[in-house]
Design an enzyme around this catalytic site. Sequence first.
Site, PDB file in Angstrom:
ATOM      1  N   SER A  25       0.825  -1.214   0.000  1.00 15.37           N
ATOM      2  CA  SER A  25       0.000   0.000   0.000  1.00 15.37           C
ATOM      3  C   SER A  25       0.858   1.263   0.000  1.00 15.37           C
ATOM      4  O   SER A  25       0.328   2.365  -0.034  1.00 15.37           O
ATOM      5  CB  SER A  25      -0.940   0.016   1.215  1.00 15.37           C
ATOM      6  OG  SER A  25      -0.192  -0.008   2.411  1.00 15.37           O
ATOM      7  N   ASN A 112      -1.961  -1.482  13.915  1.00 18.37           N
ATOM      8  CA  ASN A 112      -3.413  -1.315  13.910  1.00 18.37           C
ATOM      9  C   ASN A 112      -3.848  -0.007  14.572  1.00 18.37           C
ATOM     10  O   ASN A 112      -4.684   0.720  14.034  1.00 18.37           O
ATOM     11  CB  ASN A 112      -4.093  -2.505  14.586  1.00 18.37           C
ATOM     12  CG  ASN A 112      -3.784  -3.809  13.869  1.00 18.37           C
ATOM     13  OD1 ASN A 112      -3.245  -3.785  12.756  1.00 18.37           O
ATOM     14  ND2 ASN A 112      -4.094  -4.931  14.476  1.00 18.37           N
ATOM     15  N   THR A 157     -40.265  26.139 -10.443  1.00 21.47           N
ATOM     16  CA  THR A 157     -40.549  24.862  -9.790  1.00 21.47           C
ATOM     17  C   THR A 157     -40.845  23.912 -10.934  1.00 21.47           C
ATOM     18  O   THR A 157     -41.350  24.332 -11.977  1.00 21.47           O
ATOM     19  CB  THR A 157     -41.763  24.921  -8.832  1.00 21.47           C
ATOM     20  OG1 THR A 157     -42.929  25.236  -9.606  1.00 21.47           O
ATOM     21  CG2 THR A 157     -41.589  25.974  -7.746  1.00 21.47           C
ATOM     22  N   HIS A 158     -40.481  22.651 -10.773  1.00 21.26           N
ATOM     23  CA  HIS A 158     -40.591  21.673 -11.871  1.00 21.26           C
ATOM     24  C   HIS A 158     -39.814  22.151 -13.106  1.00 21.26           C
ATOM     25  O   HIS A 158     -40.172  21.813 -14.226  1.00 21.26           O
ATOM     26  CB  HIS A 158     -42.051  21.402 -12.260  1.00 21.26           C
ATOM     27  CG  HIS A 158     -42.934  21.118 -11.093  1.00 21.26           C
ATOM     28  ND1 HIS A 158     -43.218  19.847 -10.663  1.00 21.26           N
ATOM     29  CD2 HIS A 158     -43.573  21.957 -10.227  1.00 21.26           C
ATOM     30  CE1 HIS A 158     -44.011  19.902  -9.599  1.00 21.26           C
ATOM     31  NE2 HIS A 158     -44.229  21.179  -9.307  1.00 21.26           N
ATOM     32  N   SER A 279     -15.033  23.437 -28.942  1.00 16.80           N
ATOM     33  CA  SER A 279     -15.223  22.154 -29.604  1.00 16.80           C
ATOM     34  C   SER A 279     -14.195  22.038 -30.721  1.00 16.80           C
ATOM     35  O   SER A 279     -13.828  23.028 -31.355  1.00 16.80           O
ATOM     36  CB  SER A 279     -16.634  22.092 -30.178  1.00 16.80           C
ATOM     37  OG  SER A 279     -16.680  21.177 -31.254  1.00 16.80           O
ATOM     38  N   LYS A 285     -18.793  26.899 -30.532  1.00 16.39           N
ATOM     39  CA  LYS A 285     -19.050  26.357 -29.199  1.00 16.39           C
ATOM     40  C   LYS A 285     -18.231  26.994 -28.087  1.00 16.39           C
ATOM     41  O   LYS A 285     -17.051  27.274 -28.249  1.00 16.39           O
ATOM     42  CB  LYS A 285     -18.739  24.854 -29.196  1.00 16.39           C
ATOM     43  CG  LYS A 285     -19.743  24.048 -29.966  1.00 16.39           C
ATOM     44  CD  LYS A 285     -21.010  23.882 -29.196  1.00 16.39           C
ATOM     45  CE  LYS A 285     -21.216  22.407 -28.909  1.00 16.39           C
ATOM     46  NZ  LYS A 285     -22.311  22.231 -27.989  1.00 16.39           N
ATOM     47  N   GLU A 292     -19.778  20.537 -16.074  1.00 20.01           N
ATOM     48  CA  GLU A 292     -20.144  19.157 -16.415  1.00 20.01           C
ATOM     49  C   GLU A 292     -19.263  18.163 -15.672  1.00 20.01           C
ATOM     50  O   GLU A 292     -19.735  17.157 -15.130  1.00 20.01           O
ATOM     51  CB  GLU A 292     -20.008  18.929 -17.921  1.00 20.01           C
ATOM     52  CG  GLU A 292     -20.979  19.741 -18.752  1.00 20.01           C
ATOM     53  CD  GLU A 292     -20.590  19.710 -20.218  1.00 20.01           C
ATOM     54  OE1 GLU A 292     -20.881  18.716 -20.885  1.00 20.01           O
ATOM     55  OE2 GLU A 292     -19.964  20.680 -20.689  1.00 20.01           O
ATOM     56  N   TYR A 319      -9.199  -5.511  13.981  1.00 17.31           N
ATOM     57  CA  TYR A 319      -8.625  -5.100  12.697  1.00 17.31           C
ATOM     58  C   TYR A 319      -8.650  -6.255  11.705  1.00 17.31           C
ATOM     59  O   TYR A 319      -8.376  -7.400  12.035  1.00 17.31           O
ATOM     60  CB  TYR A 319      -7.172  -4.620  12.878  1.00 17.31           C
ATOM     61  CG  TYR A 319      -6.536  -4.230  11.546  1.00 17.31           C
ATOM     62  CD1 TYR A 319      -6.722  -2.964  11.013  1.00 17.31           C
ATOM     63  CD2 TYR A 319      -5.799  -5.161  10.815  1.00 17.31           C
ATOM     64  CE1 TYR A 319      -6.173  -2.619   9.782  1.00 17.31           C
ATOM     65  CE2 TYR A 319      -5.250  -4.820   9.577  1.00 17.31           C
ATOM     66  CZ  TYR A 319      -5.442  -3.553   9.073  1.00 17.31           C
ATOM     67  OH  TYR A 319      -4.915  -3.220   7.855  1.00 17.31           O
ATOM     68  N   GLN A 324      -7.548  -1.846   4.926  1.00 20.52           N
ATOM     69  CA  GLN A 324      -6.538  -1.095   4.170  1.00 20.52           C
ATOM     70  C   GLN A 324      -7.186  -0.457   2.930  1.00 20.52           C
ATOM     71  O   GLN A 324      -6.662   0.509   2.384  1.00 20.52           O
ATOM     72  CB  GLN A 324      -5.405  -2.043   3.752  1.00 20.52           C
ATOM     73  CG  GLN A 324      -4.316  -1.392   2.955  1.00 20.52           C
ATOM     74  CD  GLN A 324      -3.101  -2.299   2.843  1.00 20.52           C
ATOM     75  OE1 GLN A 324      -2.452  -2.615   3.827  1.00 20.52           O
ATOM     76  NE2 GLN A 324      -2.816  -2.753   1.632  1.00 20.52           N
ATOM     77  N   LYS A 327      -8.334   3.685   2.166  1.00 15.52           N
ATOM     78  CA  LYS A 327      -7.557   4.903   1.891  1.00 15.52           C
ATOM     79  C   LYS A 327      -7.675   5.475   0.494  1.00 15.52           C
ATOM     80  O   LYS A 327      -7.866   6.682   0.320  1.00 15.52           O
ATOM     81  CB  LYS A 327      -6.092   4.669   2.224  1.00 15.52           C
ATOM     82  CG  LYS A 327      -5.889   4.655   3.725  1.00 15.52           C
ATOM     83  CD  LYS A 327      -4.507   4.329   4.147  1.00 15.52           C
ATOM     84  CE  LYS A 327      -4.569   3.720   5.530  1.00 15.52           C
ATOM     85  NZ  LYS A 327      -5.169   2.349   5.530  1.00 15.52           N
TER      86      LYS A 327
HETATM   87  N1  ARG Z   1      -1.408  -0.801   5.755  1.00 11.48           N
HETATM   88  C1  ARG Z   1      -2.275  -1.237   6.779  1.00 11.48           C
HETATM   89  C2  ARG Z   1      -3.612  -0.501   6.662  1.00 11.48           C
HETATM   90  O1  ARG Z   1      -3.669   0.473   6.037  1.00 11.48           O
HETATM   91  C3  ARG Z   1      -1.680  -0.951   8.106  1.00 11.48           C
HETATM   92  C4  ARG Z   1      -2.140  -1.857   9.199  1.00 11.48           C
HETATM   93  C5  ARG Z   1      -1.676  -3.210   8.943  1.00 11.48           C
HETATM   94  N2  ARG Z   1      -1.785  -4.013  10.089  1.00 11.48           N
HETATM   95  C6  ARG Z   1      -1.530  -5.324  10.039  1.00 11.48           C
HETATM   96  N3  ARG Z   1      -1.566  -5.967  11.115  1.00 11.48           N
HETATM   97  N4  ARG Z   1      -1.296  -5.925   8.908  1.00 11.48           N
HETATM   98  O2  ARG Z   1      -4.599  -0.926   7.192  1.00 11.48           O
END
Ligand code: ARG
Length: 463
Positions: A25, A112, A157-158, A279, A285, A292, A319, A324, A327
Site C-alpha cells: 500500500s 493497527n 418549480t418543476h 469544440s 461552441k 459538467e 482489525y 486497508q 484509503k
Molecule cells: N497498511 C495497513 C492498513 O492500512 C496498516 C495496518 C496493517 N496491520 C496489520 N496488522 N497488517 O490498514
Amino acid sequence: MGTNQSWGGRFTDGPDRLVAEYTDSQHYDRALSLQDIRASQAHARMLGRQGVLSQEEAETLLAGLDRVRCEIEEGRFIWRPELEDVHMNIEARLTELVGDVGKKLHTGRSRNDQVGLTFRLYVSDALSLWQEKLLDLVETLIARADGERETLLPGLTHFQPAQPIYLAHHLLAYAWMLVRDYNRLSDTLSRVRISPLGAAALAGTTYPLDPESVAKEVGFASVYQNSLDAVSDRDFVCEAHSDAALLMMHLSRLCEEIICWANPNFAFVSLPDAYSTGSSIMPQKKNPDVCELMRGKTGRVYGHLMALLTVMKALPLAYNRDMQEDKEGFLDTHATVTSSLTVMAGLMNNLTFRRERMGLACKKGYLNATELADYLVGKGIPFREAHHITGKAVALAEQRAIPLEDLDIETFQALAPQIDETVYTVLDPKTAVRRRETTGGTGPKSVQKQIEALTTWLRAKRS
Ligand code: ARG
C-alpha cells in the site's frame, strides 16, 4: 524474495512477488507520511515521559523522524515496496539513520492503532481544508449576491416558470447549503479527532502508556474507550465520505443551473473564457465543461462512500486487512472535493450575469399569475375562486400571446368587476418580489438579513 524484516521472524520464505505487489500500500499511503511522523513523534515523546524509553532514546527518535520528514518533503526518500506500507518504510529508514534505537519506536504500539491515528490525522487535515475552501466559496457567493440585489430572475418549480425572485436570493440559497456542509464537517470532526493509540493490536498493552497525552499532543480532544472498537472503527471515514457526498451533491446542483443558464436559449450568464472550453469541430461552441465535470465527479464521490460501507459491512472485530481499502477512495475524494471547491469559487467570481436576459425572461411564463390571484383575495374573493379567475386570465393572455399585464382593463373587469387600474402595479414583477418579506423570502429586507447573517457567520468562522 527475502522475508519481511519487520515481521518475518517466523517465516523462512518471503511472499511471492505477486503477493507482495497485491498487499503493498506504500504507493498510495505514502500520502499519509507527514501524519504518520506526527503520530510517531507523539508516541515517542510519550514513551520518554512514561519512562518506557530513556529521554535520550526518545530524543534520538524525534530527531531521526525529523530527518525522515525532510527526506520525504524534499523528495529524497527512497520508497521500498517490499516494506508494504508507509509505516514500515518510515520505521525502516529511521532505523537506518539512528541505528538500533529506531527499533524501539514501535514499543507498546501496533500498526493497527498506528494506522488508526495516522489516518484520523489525515482525515482531520482534509476536512479542515474543505472547511477553509467552503468559507471561500460562501464568501464569493455572498459578494456576488450583494451585487445582484436588484436583479430579477424567473424562479422555477418543476423547472417551469413559477414566480419572480431576486438573483441574490437564488445565490444565497447555495450559500446556506454550504453553511450546512461546513457545520456537518465540524460535527464529523468531533468524532474524527479521537486517538486510538494505546489500543495496540486489539487488547491494549502491558506498558504504562499515557494515551491522553498523545491525543493532546496531536490536537485531538479525546481517546478511545474500548481497544477493539479503537482499532476497527472506520465510522469517521464513512462520515467524511458522506459529508463529501452531500457537499458534491450541492455543487452538482449549482453546476446544473450554470449549464442551463449558459445555454443560449437562456443566456442568463456568460461563462468566463478561462472556465470554458471549445469544440474541435464546431467553431461557435463555448462549453461549460468545468460544470459538467464537477457534476460528473460527484458520481465517484458517491461511489467511494458505497465502496467503504461495503468494505466495512459484516467485518468481525477487530482489525482486518480489508480495512486497508479505506484509503484510496478517501484520497480521491479529498482531491475531488478540494479541487471542486476551489474551481467553483473561481468560476463564481468570474461569471457574468446577464441581467437584461433574466429580466426579459421574467416577462414570459406568467410568473405574476400568483400576484393576480392574491390581488383578488385582497378584493374579498376566496383564494380558490381567485385562482380559477386568474387561470382564465392566463388562458386569455396565452391565446393572444401576450403577458398578463398587457390585458386591457375591460378584459380584466369582465373576469372580475372588482379589478381596477391598480392591478397593473401589482402585476409588475418588481412589486411581486418587493412584497415577499416573510421569513427567508425573496424580499429585499429578507435578502439583506440573509447577507448580514451569513457575513456574521463567516466572520465568526474566520476568526
Ligand atoms: N497498511 C495497513 C492498513 O492500512 C496498516 C495496518 C496493517 N496491520 C496489520 N496488522 N497488517 O490498514
